[in-house]
Design a protein around this motif. Structure first.
Motif, PDB file in Angstrom:
ATOM      1  N   THR A 104       0.979  -1.360   0.184  1.00 55.56           N
ATOM      2  CA  THR A 104       0.259   0.050  -0.086  1.00 55.56           C
ATOM      3  C   THR A 104       0.670   1.431   0.055  1.00 55.56           C
ATOM      4  O   THR A 104       0.513   2.359  -0.785  1.00 55.56           O
ATOM      5  N   MET A 105       2.094   1.013   1.105  1.00 51.01           N
ATOM      6  CA  MET A 105       2.531   2.485   0.890  1.00 51.01           C
ATOM      7  C   MET A 105       3.548   2.923  -0.271  1.00 51.01           C
ATOM      8  O   MET A 105       3.952   3.744   0.003  1.00 51.01           O
ATOM      9  N   LEU A 106       4.287   1.633  -0.698  1.00 55.57           N
ATOM     10  CA  LEU A 106       5.222   1.778  -1.585  1.00 55.57           C
ATOM     11  C   LEU A 106       4.844   2.346  -3.197  1.00 55.57           C
ATOM     12  O   LEU A 106       5.798   3.502  -2.963  1.00 55.57           O
ATOM     13  N   PRO A 107       3.529   2.245  -3.591  1.00 54.73           N
ATOM     14  CA  PRO A 107       2.901   3.497  -4.966  1.00 54.73           C
ATOM     15  C   PRO A 107       2.747   4.548  -4.277  1.00 54.73           C
ATOM     16  O   PRO A 107       2.839   5.288  -5.096  1.00 54.73           O
ATOM     17  N   LEU A 108       2.050   4.743  -3.296  1.00 54.77           N
ATOM     18  CA  LEU A 108       2.266   5.843  -2.596  1.00 54.77           C
ATOM     19  C   LEU A 108       3.061   7.009  -2.254  1.00 54.77           C
ATOM     20  O   LEU A 108       2.847   7.743  -2.647  1.00 54.77           O
ATOM     21  N   ALA A 109       4.065   6.680  -1.478  1.00 56.11           N
ATOM     22  CA  ALA A 109       5.609   6.813  -1.918  1.00 56.11           C
ATOM     23  C   ALA A 109       5.749   7.471  -3.552  1.00 56.11           C
ATOM     24  O   ALA A 109       6.836   8.634  -3.723  1.00 56.11           O
ATOM     25  N   ILE A 110       5.397   6.821  -4.060  1.00 50.04           N
ATOM     26  CA  ILE A 110       6.483   7.498  -5.304  1.00 50.04           C
ATOM     27  C   ILE A 110       5.223   7.977  -5.807  1.00 50.04           C
ATOM     28  O   ILE A 110       6.192   8.793  -6.969  1.00 50.04           O
ATOM     29  N   ALA A 111       4.601   7.587  -5.666  1.00 52.62           N
ATOM     30  CA  ALA A 111       3.303   8.620  -6.182  1.00 52.62           C
ATOM     31  C   ALA A 111       3.702  10.164  -6.019  1.00 52.62           C
ATOM     32  O   ALA A 111       3.592  11.207  -6.955  1.00 52.62           O
ATOM     33  N   THR A 112       4.100  10.672  -5.026  1.00 50.84           N
ATOM     34  CA  THR A 112       4.386  11.827  -3.750  1.00 50.84           C
ATOM     35  C   THR A 112       5.313  12.211  -4.403  1.00 50.84           C
ATOM     36  O   THR A 112       5.297  13.327  -3.386  1.00 50.84           O
ATOM     37  N   SER A 113       6.256  11.420  -4.783  1.00 53.27           N
ATOM     38  CA  SER A 113       7.468  11.813  -5.007  1.00 53.27           C
ATOM     39  C   SER A 113       8.211  12.437  -6.120  1.00 53.27           C
ATOM     40  O   SER A 113       9.269  12.006  -6.709  1.00 53.27           O
ATOM     41  N   ILE A 114       6.966  11.610  -7.162  1.00 51.43           N
ATOM     42  CA  ILE A 114       7.845  11.738  -8.823  1.00 51.43           C
ATOM     43  C   ILE A 114       8.049  13.297  -8.600  1.00 51.43           C
ATOM     44  O   ILE A 114       9.492  13.616  -9.492  1.00 51.43           O
ATOM     45  N   ASP A 115       7.975  14.482  -8.864  1.00 52.14           N
ATOM     46  CA  ASP A 115       8.135  15.706  -9.148  1.00 52.14           C
ATOM     47  C   ASP A 115       9.560  15.856  -8.457  1.00 52.14           C
ATOM     48  O   ASP A 115      10.187  16.605  -9.254  1.00 52.14           O
ATOM     49  N   ALA A 116       9.556  15.104  -6.647  1.00 50.39           N
ATOM     50  CA  ALA A 116      11.421  15.381  -6.942  1.00 50.39           C
ATOM     51  C   ALA A 116      11.896  14.628  -7.387  1.00 50.39           C
ATOM     52  O   ALA A 116      13.460  14.941  -7.784  1.00 50.39           O
TER      53      ALA A 116
END
Length: 187
Positions: A104-116
């Motif tokens: 659950t957390m891995l896709p959220l972490a990736i999605a929220t950090s693409i802009d970084a």
């Protein structure tokens, strides 16, 4: 890039993670400290990892595009900021799971950090000291994500769109500042 500018970028980048952390806090019936810790570690870790990856990519291509690097930084930050502002205006409800599992957390972490990742590319052009920068971004995102889980649990999604709007405006303003400095308009 000074510490204040880096802090402003770190806060701007962390607003997506903060918004999702609010939703995660809303999704749990009984909030435990481990919920905030897990969220902070995933989001802060990926917010540190992605600019590092972007920086490494940017360094490889820096010599090819040095003459337009300030325009690239401006466009990337403006696009990321504009997208965050657009997302802040969307009214669709995000339905997040109350699970804090890896899946659950891995896709959220990736999605929220693409802009970084894109910001990391701009760091290469601006010759930012990457280790302290990514550490600072990671720690800032960790702290704000932990706070976001608590805010979400207490207040609900009331602040989610405001966080995304704020983050978008900050990134656009930083892009404008970089461009104006390179054009010699501001010192």
């Amino acid at each position: 890039m000074g510490l204040l500018e880096l802090f402003i970028i770190a806060v701007g980048l962390s607003m997506d993670a903060f918004a999702v952390a609010i939703c995660k806090g809303l999704s749990v019936r009984t909030l435990r400290p481990r919920h905030a810790l897990i969220t902070g570690l995933y989001f802060g870790g990926f917010q540190a990892l992605m600019p590092l990856a972007g920086y490494l990519l940017g360094v490889r291509f820096q010599a090819l595009i040095t003459s337009v690097d300030h325009w690239i930084a401006f466009v990337l930050l403006a696009l990321i900021g504009g997208n965050m502002i657009r997302e802040s205006r969307e009214t669709d409800e995000e339905n997040l799971s109350d699970s804090f599992s890896f899946g659950t957390m891995l896709p959220l972490a990736i999605a929220t950090s693409i802009d970084a990742l894109a910001v990391g590319v701009t760091f290469a052009f601006l010759k930012v000291q990457i280790a302290p920068a990514v550490s600072f971004i990671g720690v800032t995102t960790f702290v704000l994500s932990c706070i976001g889980v608590k805010v979400g649990h207490v207040f609900g999604v009331k602040y989610k769109s405001r966080a995304e709007l704020f983050g978008g405006v900050v990134l656009i303003l930083m892009g404008c500042k970089i461009l104006l400095e390179h054009l010699g308009v501001i010192g």
